[in-house]
Design an enzyme around this catalytic site. Structure first.
Site, short mmCIF file in Angstrom:
data_model
loop_
_atom_site.label_atom_id
_atom_site.label_comp_id
_atom_site.label_asym_id
_atom_site.label_seq_id
_atom_site.Cartn_x
_atom_site.Cartn_y
_atom_site.Cartn_z
N ARG A 97 -7.62 -4.80 7.38
CA ARG A 97 -7.48 -6.15 6.83
C ARG A 97 -7.73 -7.14 7.97
O ARG A 97 -6.81 -7.49 8.71
CB ARG A 97 -6.09 -6.36 6.23
N GLY A 148 -19.17 7.60 -4.31
CA GLY A 148 -18.28 8.75 -4.35
C GLY A 148 -17.45 8.83 -3.09
O GLY A 148 -17.14 7.81 -2.46
N ALA A 149 -17.07 10.04 -2.70
CA ALA A 149 -16.27 10.25 -1.49
C ALA A 149 -16.63 11.59 -0.88
O ALA A 149 -16.96 12.55 -1.59
CB ALA A 149 -14.78 10.20 -1.81
N ASP A 208 -5.09 2.81 -2.84
CA ASP A 208 -3.78 3.46 -2.78
C ASP A 208 -3.68 4.57 -3.82
O ASP A 208 -3.14 5.65 -3.55
CB ASP A 208 -2.67 2.43 -3.04
N ALA A 234 0.82 -1.22 0.00
CA ALA A 234 0.00 0.00 0.00
C ALA A 234 0.85 1.27 0.00
O ALA A 234 0.63 2.19 -0.79
CB ALA A 234 -0.94 -0.01 1.21
#
Length: 368
Positions: A188, A248-249, A285, A54
């Site tokens: 994770r 979206g964000a 990333d 990442a």
């Protein structure tokens, strides 16, 4: 190309070393083996070698668009470590502060082809006891860690070992003179041995200045539903970026242009782009790299999110972990589209190269 090291730079008036690179990224990278054809790992006869990680993904992506970056990590004194250093340095990243460990190996992993979200997707990690998992604060050069305008970290590092968790606690502690600290939660669950890991990630995020988190991982890790609930749980970061998948964000800004704390956090939402999905690996990333690039340039929040979406679109339309981002001029043209044109934009494989060749910014960009 490896950039010359000058970790620490010229001291400022208050004695704090001036940055000599734009972004420092710390974290484990591994050699990745990608199957040459679809199918179960048990059935795939051969693999192509690549790299994955990442933080190094962010460093490489930023370097490919002209930013100066430094990757700090540890790899084994083995051939896979040689390959990682050569590949990351080949993107233009300074790797002079990557430690070689003669006692521990470089991590590797294998995965099946296609999107990680598929039911048949498999990943086989061979990273237990890796060189990077043994990193501690005592092993790293403090001047190198503070040598960037931004220090970018990820929650993956905290999950690798107790020593790595201690390192992350040290780096996210709020102390005078540290760079702007960017933290991608990157939850994770398979890496955490205990349920307490989710709580650790929340505490680490609270120590950062800029946080990236997906609404799906906030739900899975912390039981939070919706961007506003995530914002309420993370009041400390000056900027919180909640990634909402295909929707979206949203950015929550808690610090004004003068550095004062805002009352109710102003929000900026930008819808995602339409893309012809090849694989989702590395998209998060790439989004972080695009947002950080625009942050380094002092662009408005709306434009920062759009650059994040554009750079993520480059990864989504590419099969590997590390895609070529759009050129800066090309990305700027697309980021400046009006809302209607932005919503019409449709990107397919090869669009970063096609756009560099002269596509108008307001036209559909698709490549068969």
């Amino acid at each position: 190309m490896t950039r010359p090291s000058n970790a620490g730079g010229t001291p400022a008036r208050d004695g704090t070393p001036a940055p000599d690179v734009d972004v420092v990224c710390l974290g484990e990278s591994m050699v990745t083996f990608l199957p040459t054809r679809p199918g179960r790992l048990a059935d795939v006869p051969s693999f192509d070698r690549a790299i994955g990680g990442a933080e190094s993904n962010v460093a490489c992506t930023l370097a490919r668009t002209g930013h100066t970056t430094r990757w700090i990590s540890a790899v084994g004194a083995d051939g896979f470590g040689d390959h990682l250093l050569t590949a990351v340095a080949g993107c233009g990243v300074d790797v002079s502060h990557v430690r070689r460990d003669p006692l521990r190996p470089t991590g590797v992993y294998f995965r099946t082809a296609g999107d990680r979200a598929g039911d048949t997707h498999e990943v086989a990690y061979y990273r237990a006891g890796s060189a990077a998992s043994a990193m501690t604060a005592a092993d790293l050069d403090p001047a190198a860690l503070r040598s960037g305008r931004i220090l970018h970290l990820s929650g993956i590092t905290a999950a690798l070992s107790a020593s790595c968790l201690g390192l992350m606690r040290e780096l996210t502690a709020r102390r005078p003179g540290r760079p702007l600290l960017s933290f991608d939660v990157n939850y994770r669950p398979g890496l955490w041995r205990e349920a307490a890991g989710a709580r650790e990630l929340l505490d680490l995020a609270r120590g950062a200045d800029l946080v990236f988190v997906g609404d799906d991982e906030a739900r899975d890790a912390w039981g939070l539903h919706g961007a506003r609930a995530i914002s309420d749980a993370l009041p400390e970061p000056a900027l919180l970026v909640v990634k909402q998948g295909r929707r979206g964000a949203t950015v929550f800004r808690r610090t004004t242009a003068t550095g004062e704390r805002a009352g109710a956090a102003p929000t900026t939402f930008v819808p995602s782009l339409n893309v012809d999905l090849v694989a989702a690996t590395g998209a998060g990333d790439a989004f972080a790299a695009g947002f950080l690039s625009a942050t380094l340039r002092g662009l408005p929040d709306r434009t920062r999110i759009r650059h994040g979406h554009l750079w993520a679109a480059a990864a989504l339309t590419h099969p590997g972990d590390l895609a070529t981002p759009p050129g800066r001029a090309h990305a700027d043209r697309l980021a400046d589209l009006d809302d209607a044109a932005w919503e019409r934009l449709h990107l397919g494989p090869g669009w970063t190269e096609a756009g560099a060749g002269g596509h108008r910014a307001d036209e559909e960009v698709r490549t068969p």
